[in-house]
Design an enzyme around this catalytic site. Structure first.
Site, PDB file in Angstrom:
ATOM      1  N   GLY A 158      70.576 -44.232 -34.742  1.00 44.07           N
ATOM      2  CA  GLY A 158      69.900 -44.894 -33.632  1.00 44.07           C
ATOM      3  C   GLY A 158      70.227 -46.376 -33.597  1.00 44.07           C
ATOM      4  CG  ASN A 159      72.396 -47.483 -31.434  1.00 48.03           C
ATOM      5  OD1 ASN A 159      72.288 -47.236 -30.235  1.00 48.03           O
ATOM      6  ND2 ASN A 159      73.092 -46.707 -32.265  1.00 48.03           N
ATOM      7  CB  SER A 185      79.413 -46.953 -34.102  1.00 50.05           C
ATOM      8  OG  SER A 185      78.305 -46.080 -34.209  1.00 50.05           O
ATOM      9  CD  GLU A 186      76.696 -43.958 -30.514  1.00 50.67           C
ATOM     10  OE1 GLU A 186      77.473 -44.121 -29.553  1.00 50.67           O
ATOM     11  OE2 GLU A 186      76.540 -42.866 -31.090  1.00 50.67           O
ATOM     12  N   GLY A 221      75.352 -49.755 -39.480  1.00 49.20           N
ATOM     13  CA  GLY A 221      75.200 -49.339 -40.864  1.00 49.20           C
ATOM     14  C   GLY A 221      74.209 -50.104 -41.713  1.00 49.20           C
ATOM     15  CE1 TYR A 259      51.535 -36.279 -14.189  1.00 51.17           C
ATOM     16  CE2 TYR A 259      50.615 -34.142 -14.759  1.00 51.17           C
ATOM     17  CZ  TYR A 259      50.537 -35.530 -14.766  1.00 51.17           C
ATOM     18  OH  TYR A 259      49.473 -36.144 -15.361  1.00 51.17           O
ATOM     19  CE1 TYR A 262      47.937 -44.776  -9.934  1.00 45.67           C
ATOM     20  CE2 TYR A 262      49.660 -43.115  -9.897  1.00 45.67           C
ATOM     21  CZ  TYR A 262      48.327 -43.465  -9.812  1.00 45.67           C
ATOM     22  OH  TYR A 262      47.388 -42.480  -9.596  1.00 45.67           O
ATOM     23  CG  HIS A 322      74.684 -38.314 -29.917  1.00 45.53           C
ATOM     24  ND1 HIS A 322      75.837 -39.005 -29.604  1.00 45.53           N
ATOM     25  CD2 HIS A 322      73.937 -39.176 -30.639  1.00 45.53           C
ATOM     26  CE1 HIS A 322      75.783 -40.222 -30.135  1.00 45.53           C
ATOM     27  NE2 HIS A 322      74.632 -40.345 -30.770  1.00 45.53           N
ATOM     28  CG  HIS A 373      70.437 -39.487 -33.771  1.00 42.94           C
ATOM     29  ND1 HIS A 373      71.354 -39.562 -34.806  1.00 42.94           N
ATOM     30  CD2 HIS A 373      71.022 -40.102 -32.709  1.00 42.94           C
ATOM     31  CE1 HIS A 373      72.440 -40.199 -34.379  1.00 42.94           C
ATOM     32  NE2 HIS A 373      72.257 -40.540 -33.110  1.00 42.94           N
ATOM     33  CG  HIS A 432      71.263 -43.911 -29.236  1.00 48.79           C
ATOM     34  ND1 HIS A 432      71.123 -42.606 -28.794  1.00 48.79           N
ATOM     35  CD2 HIS A 432      72.153 -43.861 -30.268  1.00 48.79           C
ATOM     36  CE1 HIS A 432      71.895 -41.810 -29.526  1.00 48.79           C
ATOM     37  NE2 HIS A 432      72.526 -42.545 -30.422  1.00 48.79           N
TER      38      HIS A 432
END
Length: 232
Positions: free
Chosen positions: A30-31, A74-75, A46, A115, A210, A157, A96, A94
């Site tokens: 994740g990032n 890396s993303e 990392g 909904y 809203y 992913h 996982h 992002h």
């Protein structure tokens, strides 16, 4: 480094650590990023979340150049392409998350079984086609799946979400994970009947009423959104 940028770096670190503490991600997967000074700040590649410091958060310009001694996640390309595509995007998360990732391994998104799927801005939460992590192909597939929505799954992913702040991008990622959990539970009894396109169109209209950025919802469906504060 300005005071505002320093604070934004701290908020990115807090958000990244919250991903781990809430179970939305594991280890260094994740990032997190936020728009900043005609570019973005993003978590480094990392580095364990517990070891993050403000100096380790990487600044990248909108052309993909980075500054400092640490490599960006890396993303980074997915984050950068969201900022290039959506002016309203101020932060990207992002992760996982377990249930969204489980759905993504079957190349399945989240249909209009409930909904609250509209929380991401559309009548379904799509799953982007698979491509190798960190590639332009994955980023292109993600942009196609977003299609004016604020979140999507990524095949085999995980998921990605953006919002007008780090708090709301993080909250939306949590909502996507909760919906994935509910949908997987519903599948135990078979495929749930979807709400009709007409009904989802009405729900999306009501959500927008809203607030332009979906700032609030009534009652216990508030979820990721901040409720308005009463002024006496």
């Amino acid at each position: 480094m300005t005071t505002a940028e320093n604070q934004l770096r701290r908020e990115i670190i807090e958000t990244a650590r919250a991903l781990q503490s809430t179970g939305l991600t594991h280890g260094t997967s994740g990032n997190v990023s936020a728009r900043c000074n005609n570019g973005m700040l993003i978590t480094p590649s990392g580095v364990p979340y517990e070891d993050l410091e403000v100096e380790k958060i990487v600044f990248m310009d909108l052309e993909g150049g980075y500054y400092g001694d640490f490599l960006p996640s890396s993303e980074w390309r997915m984050h950068l392409d969201i900022y290039r595509t959506y002016e309203a995007a101020e932060a990207v998360v992002h992760c996982h998350s377990p249930r969204a990732t489980a759905l993504s391994t079957h190349n399945r998104g989240i249909p209009a079984f409930h909904y609250m799927v509209a929380v991401a801005g559309g009548d379904e939460i799509k799953c982007a086609d698979y491509a190798t992590f960190g590639t332009k192909a994955l980023s292109d597939a993600m942009i196609a799946a977003l299609e004016d929505r604020r979140a999507c799954l990524l095949a085999h992913h995980g998921q990605i979400a953006y919002g007008p702040s780090l708090n709301k991008a993080f909250g939306l990622a949590g909502e996507v994970e909760a919906l994935a959990d509910q949908y997987l539970s519903a599948l135990v009894l078979g495929e749930p009947a979807p709400l009709s396109p007409t009904e989802m169109k009405e729900i999306l209209r009501k959500f927008r009423s809203y607030g332009k950025q979906l700032d609030a919802l009534d009652g216990d469906d508030a979820g990721a959104f901040e409720m308005p504060q009463r002024r006496d």
